[in-house]
Design a protein around this motif. Structure first.
Motif, PDB file in Angstrom:
ATOM      1  N   CYS A  35       1.010  -1.109  -0.024  1.00  0.00           N
ATOM      2  CA  CYS A  35       0.042   0.042   0.250  1.00  0.00           C
ATOM      3  C   CYS A  35       0.875   1.114   0.052  1.00  0.00           C
ATOM      4  N   LEU A  36       1.748   1.252   0.727  1.00  0.00           N
ATOM      5  CA  LEU A  36       2.769   2.482   0.720  1.00  0.00           C
ATOM      6  C   LEU A  36       3.551   2.602  -0.543  1.00  0.00           C
ATOM      7  N   ILE A 306       5.351  15.791   2.631  1.00  0.00           N
ATOM      8  CA  ILE A 306       6.092  15.529   3.670  1.00  0.00           C
ATOM      9  C   ILE A 306       5.549  14.442   4.496  1.00  0.00           C
ATOM     10  N   GLN A 307       3.998  14.233   4.632  1.00  0.00           N
ATOM     11  CA  GLN A 307       3.490  13.197   5.311  1.00  0.00           C
ATOM     12  C   GLN A 307       4.101  11.844   4.800  1.00  0.00           C
ATOM     13  N   LEU A 308       4.053  11.729   3.326  1.00  0.00           N
ATOM     14  CA  LEU A 308       4.502  10.403   2.754  1.00  0.00           C
ATOM     15  C   LEU A 308       5.988  10.471   2.900  1.00  0.00           C
ATOM     16  N   GLN A 309       6.819  11.280   3.316  1.00  0.00           N
ATOM     17  CA  GLN A 309       8.254  11.017   3.458  1.00  0.00           C
ATOM     18  C   GLN A 309       8.309  10.481   4.864  1.00  0.00           C
ATOM     19  N   LEU A 310       7.578  10.962   5.931  1.00  0.00           N
ATOM     20  CA  LEU A 310       7.663  10.436   7.089  1.00  0.00           C
ATOM     21  C   LEU A 310       7.285   8.888   7.168  1.00  0.00           C
ATOM     22  N   GLU A 311       6.034   8.648   6.500  1.00  0.00           N
ATOM     23  CA  GLU A 311       5.907   7.380   6.455  1.00  0.00           C
ATOM     24  C   GLU A 311       7.078   6.299   5.980  1.00  0.00           C
ATOM     25  N   TYR A 312       7.736   6.876   4.704  1.00  0.00           N
ATOM     26  CA  TYR A 312       8.502   5.867   4.205  1.00  0.00           C
ATOM     27  C   TYR A 312      10.051   6.009   5.003  1.00  0.00           C
ATOM     28  N   THR A 313      10.174   6.915   5.940  1.00  0.00           N
ATOM     29  CA  THR A 313      11.309   7.024   6.469  1.00  0.00           C
ATOM     30  C   THR A 313      11.059   6.198   7.661  1.00  0.00           C
ATOM     31  N   HIS A 314       9.809   6.006   8.387  1.00  0.00           N
ATOM     32  CA  HIS A 314       9.397   5.180   9.435  1.00  0.00           C
ATOM     33  C   HIS A 314       9.549   3.440   8.896  1.00  0.00           C
ATOM     34  N   TYR A 315       9.156   3.494   7.677  1.00  0.00           N
ATOM     35  CA  TYR A 315       9.246   1.905   7.050  1.00  0.00           C
ATOM     36  C   TYR A 315      10.608   1.579   6.937  1.00  0.00           C
ATOM     37  N   TYR A 316      11.630   2.619   6.168  1.00  0.00           N
ATOM     38  CA  TYR A 316      12.878   2.252   5.884  1.00  0.00           C
ATOM     39  C   TYR A 316      13.641   2.059   6.939  1.00  0.00           C
ATOM     40  N   ARG A 317      13.293   2.849   8.195  1.00  0.00           N
ATOM     41  CA  ARG A 317      14.344   2.691   9.475  1.00  0.00           C
ATOM     42  C   ARG A 317      13.869   1.272  10.074  1.00  0.00           C
ATOM     43  N   LYS A 318      12.452   1.176  10.155  1.00  0.00           N
ATOM     44  CA  LYS A 318      12.119  -0.442  10.529  1.00  0.00           C
ATOM     45  C   LYS A 318      12.649  -1.382   9.736  1.00  0.00           C
ATOM     46  N   LEU A 319      12.788  -1.255   8.561  1.00  0.00           N
ATOM     47  CA  LEU A 319      13.504  -2.547   7.745  1.00  0.00           C
ATOM     48  C   LEU A 319      14.893  -2.677   7.845  1.00  0.00           C
ATOM     49  N   SER A 320      15.617  -1.651   7.839  1.00  0.00           N
ATOM     50  CA  SER A 320      17.060  -1.604   7.666  1.00  0.00           C
ATOM     51  C   SER A 320      17.741  -1.228   8.850  1.00  0.00           C
ATOM     52  N   GLY A 321      17.133  -0.431   9.846  1.00  0.00           N
ATOM     53  CA  GLY A 321      17.725   0.089  11.066  1.00  0.00           C
ATOM     54  C   GLY A 321      18.628   1.317  10.638  1.00  0.00           C
ATOM     55  N   LYS A 322      18.318   1.897   9.204  1.00  0.00           N
ATOM     56  CA  LYS A 322      19.213   3.046   9.222  1.00  0.00           C
ATOM     57  C   LYS A 322      18.373   4.273   8.578  1.00  0.00           C
ATOM     58  N   ASP A 323      18.995   5.496   8.509  1.00  0.00           N
ATOM     59  CA  ASP A 323      18.086   6.605   8.186  1.00  0.00           C
ATOM     60  C   ASP A 323      18.231   6.866   6.836  1.00  0.00           C
ATOM     61  N   ARG A 329      15.039  11.572   0.829  1.00  0.00           N
ATOM     62  CA  ARG A 329      14.166  12.523   1.645  1.00  0.00           C
ATOM     63  C   ARG A 329      13.469  13.966   0.684  1.00  0.00           C
ATOM     64  N   LEU A 330      14.686  14.365  -0.022  1.00  0.00           N
ATOM     65  CA  LEU A 330      14.416  15.652  -0.995  1.00  0.00           C
ATOM     66  C   LEU A 330      13.497  15.296  -1.888  1.00  0.00           C
ATOM     67  N   GLU A 331      13.358  13.937  -2.476  1.00  0.00           N
ATOM     68  CA  GLU A 331      12.492  13.630  -3.541  1.00  0.00           C
ATOM     69  C   GLU A 331      11.215  13.967  -3.159  1.00  0.00           C
ATOM     70  N   PHE A 332      10.710  13.701  -2.026  1.00  0.00           N
ATOM     71  CA  PHE A 332       9.341  13.943  -1.619  1.00  0.00           C
ATOM     72  C   PHE A 332       8.922  15.599  -1.623  1.00  0.00           C
ATOM     73  N   ILE A 333       9.828  16.374  -1.456  1.00  0.00           N
ATOM     74  CA  ILE A 333       9.717  17.791  -1.526  1.00  0.00           C
ATOM     75  C   ILE A 333       9.806  18.257  -2.679  1.00  0.00           C
ATOM     76  N   ASN A 334       8.698  18.634  -3.521  1.00  0.00           N
ATOM     77  CA  ASN A 334       8.717  18.971  -4.997  1.00  0.00           C
ATOM     78  C   ASN A 334       9.066  20.550  -5.125  1.00  0.00           C
ATOM     79  N   GLY A 335      10.531  20.606  -5.577  1.00  0.00           N
ATOM     80  CA  GLY A 335      10.897  22.055  -5.853  1.00  0.00           C
ATOM     81  C   GLY A 335       9.948  22.875  -6.573  1.00  0.00           C
ATOM     82  N   TRP A 336       9.149  22.136  -7.711  1.00  0.00           N
ATOM     83  CA  TRP A 336       8.487  22.851  -8.502  1.00  0.00           C
ATOM     84  C   TRP A 336       6.986  23.694  -7.699  1.00  0.00           C
ATOM     85  N   TYR A 337       6.725  22.908  -6.621  1.00  0.00           N
ATOM     86  CA  TYR A 337       5.715  23.529  -6.189  1.00  0.00           C
ATOM     87  C   TYR A 337       6.054  24.604  -5.318  1.00  0.00           C
ATOM     88  N   ILE A 338       7.324  24.558  -4.600  1.00  0.00           N
ATOM     89  CA  ILE A 338       7.972  25.915  -3.824  1.00  0.00           C
ATOM     90  C   ILE A 338       8.032  26.694  -4.789  1.00  0.00           C
TER      91      ILE A 338
END
Length: 559
Positions: A35-36, A306-323, A329-338
């Motif tokens: 789902c993620l 940003i919300q989706l980035q937090l979900e993916y970060t939680h999943y990745y840290r839980k899976l691999s134990g790394k950040d 992370r910056l892929e989730f922040i669309n510079g065009w929107y800024i």
């Protein structure tokens, strides 16, 4: 024996239940991960793919296209209005130069000067006479400024050293560096001639620094009436300066014109459709509403990213134990929107200032033009985002984004070399070449040389008063041109081409280049597969079931 068999049965039942729970939990975890993965892939889809995936209409795309059209129309309209203001200022400056500067020739203000004492008095006498006969000489609608019932006088001020005795023949001098100012005022309606005034105003040429003649004239810009705009009232603060600070025997004469735009106090316009003014205001309000809507939609998209980035970060840290790496992370922040949010805020501010200008509350054309210009520039740059949805254009955009950090580092290193040449050229060649007199002109000259412009005049105009300086100038210019054109620019192009080749090879190979890309590559569902329509509700359902199960287990453990 019966009791032992019962115990074995209970243990077998518990083990089966534990295995079933583990399988159930593993299946739920797989469903949550899938789902993620689909939700993340959907986030990075373009508007057309999102439409095929969930049937969501590309409202942001439609809104951006509409916004580009109306903002461009607004900018062109404001630009034409601003052009009339600039034209009125420039032509009034030329008018004052021809009216008040004796024997003035167009484009001759840089060489306009006097060399004799009699010429200085003659020019001052001419300015006073022309000022007194303004109504009979000018073809414009110029008038004297009036405070109540009193006209603002013309002011002549002389700045000179307080005291000093100068004997160049004996190589001696004595000077008091304190500067004093002596002024006289002349009423424009006074019939006394300048001969009655000037004898009481003595110029101390050997101690004189400058003579400034200032007066204020008023005018109305009537050309805007033809374009259905209310005319503005202008105050022209005219300053004529006789500059003798160098004390070289050449007194330069300059005329400056400080303009203040005011709202006319009492006006009446007939024959012009007042509706066009209100339609323009309504059009500006429409732009403000459109930009606010666009800004709200883009801010919502940034928040979802940003919300989706937090979900993916939680999943990745839980899976691999790394950040998660910052690049992912910056892929989730669309510079065009800024960029779009920045353009919307600039356009909203500029539109509000434009409304104030049209209603004569403000007259700050320059500030308004900066906001509207930057807003329109960012809007058009944002068009590149939609061109990136095509494969051939996307590689160019990816190249620019990937090469940007290396380009910035390269420019910093090249800028140090460029600055060193600027400082060296200014201090050594400044006295012998007009293009090296100031740091600003040195930078402009060297930048032109990098682009291959103005090369021969730069070499030719070097004064040959000193053989040493002339040889130094040749070595200086040849090394600069060779270094920047044949080496630095070539290295700059190499950085771009290498990045382009790298991006092209990555796209051809299809190998994921980051952990996020590997995570998304496992999702093989196409946008038109229909899975994303079901996934939109199933993800929500799974989250609700998980929350209810966790809440039930918490209550059971407490009991």
């Amino acid at each position: 024996m019966q009791e032992s068999s019962d115990l074995n049965g209970v243990h077998e039942t518990d083990s089966h239940l534990a295995l079933a729970n583990q399988r159930h939990q593993s299946m739920e975890e797989l469903d949550n991960v899938e789902c993620l993965r689909r939700k993340t892939k959907y986030y990075f889809m373009n508007p057309c793919e999102k439409y095929h995936a969930r049937g969501r209409k590309p409202w942001k795309l439609i809104l951006q296209l509409i916004k580009i059209a109306i903002i461009t129309i607004q900018l062109v309209s404001f630009g034409l209005s601003n052009q009339m203001v600039v034209t009125f200022k420039e032509e009034n400056l030329m008018t004052f130069q021809h009216l008040f500067l004796k024997d003035f020739v167009d484009r001759g203000i840089d060489t306009y000067a006097v060399y004799r004492q009699a010429d200085v008095y003659d020019h001052i006498h001419y300015i006073i006479e022309q000022y007194g006969r303004l109504h009979n000489t000018t073809v414009g609608n110029h008038e004297y400024e009036k405070n109540g019932s009193v006209y603002t006088p013309l002011s002549i001020c002389q700045e000179f050293y307080r005291n000093g005795t100068i004997y160049p023949g004996k190589d001696t001098f004595e000077i008091d560096a304190h500067v004093e100012t002596d002024c006289i005022d002349i009423d424009p309606m006074n019939q006394s001639s300048s001969q009655d005034v000037l004898p009481h105003f003595e110029l101390h040429f050997k101690r004189m620094l400058s003579v400034k003649i200032t007066f204020v004239l008023k005018a109305i810009n009537l050309q805007t009436v033809r374009h259905r705009e209310l005319p503005d009232c202008y105050d022209f603060n005219v300053i004529i300066t006789f500059n003798n600070q160098v004390h070289s025997g050449r007194i330069k004469v300059d005329l400056e014109n400080d303009v203040e735009i005011n709202e006319c106090r009492d006006w009446k316009v007939t024959g012009a459709a007042a509706k066009s003014i209100y339609l323009t205001l309504l059009f500006d309000c429409l732009i403000i509403i459109t930009c606010m809507t666009s800004c709200a939609l883009c801010m919502r998209s940034v928040f979802n990213g940003i919300q989706l980035q937090l979900e993916y970060t939680h999943y990745y840290r839980k899976l691999s134990g790394k950040d998660v790496p910052w690049s992912d992370r910056l892929e989730f922040i669309n510079g065009w929107y800024i960029l779009i949010i920045a353009s919307d805020l600039l356009t909203i501010t500029g539109s509000i200032l434009k409304i104030d200008i049209q209603t004569k509350v403000l007259t700050s054309y320059d500030i308004c033009s900066i906001f509207l210009g930057l807003g329109t520039m960012f809007v058009w740059i944002g068009v590149i985002r939609y061109m990136g949805y095509f494969r051939k254009y996307n590689i160019l955009i990816l190249t620019l984004r990937a090469a940007f950090p290396n380009v910035i580092r390269f420019i910093c290193c090249a800028g140090i070399i460029y600055l060193s040449y600027c400082l060296c050229g200014w201090i050594v060649l400044g006295p012998y070449h007009e293009k090296f007199r100031t740091l600003n002109t040195v930078s402009e000259c060297l930048f032109s040389l990098i682009n291959g412009d103005d090369m021969f005049p730069t070499f030719k105009n070097m004064k040959q008063k000193s053989n040493l300086i002339w040889i130094f100038s040749r070595v200086y210019l040849y090394t600069f041109v060779s270094l920047f054109i044949y080496m630095i620019l070539s290295l700059f192009i190499t950085i771009i081409t290498d990045t382009y080749d790298t991006i092209k090879q990555q796209q051809q190979s299809g190998i994921p280049t980051s952990e996020l890309h590997r995570f998304l590559s496992e999702c093989k569902d196409l946008p038109n597969s229909g899975v994303y329509r079901l996934d939109k509700n199933s993800c929500f359902l799974h989250s609700c079931i998980n929350k209810c199960r966790d809440h039930h287990e918490r209550l059971t453990s407490e009991a």
